[in-house]
Design a protein around this motif. Structure first.
Motif, PDB file in Angstrom:
ATOM      1  N   UNK A 144       0.708  -1.651  -0.220  1.00 54.39           N
ATOM      2  CA  UNK A 144      -0.050  -0.041  -0.644  1.00 54.39           C
ATOM      3  C   UNK A 144       0.881   1.469   0.182  1.00 54.39           C
ATOM      4  N   UNK A 145       2.181   1.414  -0.268  1.00 52.14           N
ATOM      5  CA  UNK A 145       3.059   1.997   0.072  1.00 52.14           C
ATOM      6  C   UNK A 145       3.790   2.560  -0.951  1.00 52.14           C
ATOM      7  N   UNK A 146       3.359   1.772  -1.770  1.00 50.64           N
ATOM      8  CA  UNK A 146       4.618   1.601  -3.117  1.00 50.64           C
ATOM      9  C   UNK A 146       5.411   1.350  -3.423  1.00 50.64           C
ATOM     10  N   UNK A 147       5.717   0.237  -1.821  1.00 53.50           N
ATOM     11  CA  UNK A 147       6.944  -0.871  -1.931  1.00 53.50           C
ATOM     12  C   UNK A 147       6.859  -1.641  -2.043  1.00 53.50           C
ATOM     13  N   UNK A 148       8.119  -3.338  -2.853  1.00 52.77           N
ATOM     14  CA  UNK A 148       7.850  -4.021  -3.174  1.00 52.77           C
ATOM     15  C   UNK A 148       7.878  -4.850  -1.415  1.00 52.77           C
TER      16      UNK A 148
END
Length: 91
Positions: A28-32
């Motif tokens: 949800x944070x745009x991180x893998x």
């Protein structure tokens, strides 16, 4: 057994890892992050591993034959945010 570690501070959301190993997904944070349930066709004998998430890292410990997929994901990361290591000399 092998351990996959994602350094969340180093990850920049390029997601080259997602095309190499289906256990890697965007959080949800745009991180893998790691989500073994995201694999639409896990090979026989694969496991869900044990996933530990903190603000700084995501660590997955797996005991299956998909280490090469994880290593390919790590190699594809342009920021070296992913490491794959043998645990207890098991490989």
């Amino acid at each position: 057994m092998y351990r996959v570690t994602i350094d969340r501070d180093a990850c920049d959301g390029v997601f080259a890892c997602l095309t190499r190993d289906p256990r890697f997904v965007e959080d949800s944070d745009g991180i893998a992050t790691l989500d073994p349930d995201a694999d639409p066709a896990p090979p026989d004998g694969s496991d869900d591993g044990a996933i530990e998430r903190t603000a700084e890292t995501v660590i997955g410990a797996f005991d299956d034959e998909r280490v090469q997929d994880a290593e390919a994901a790590a190699d594809a990361c342009p920021f070296d945010a992913i490491t794959v290591e043998d645990v207890e000399g098991s490989r």
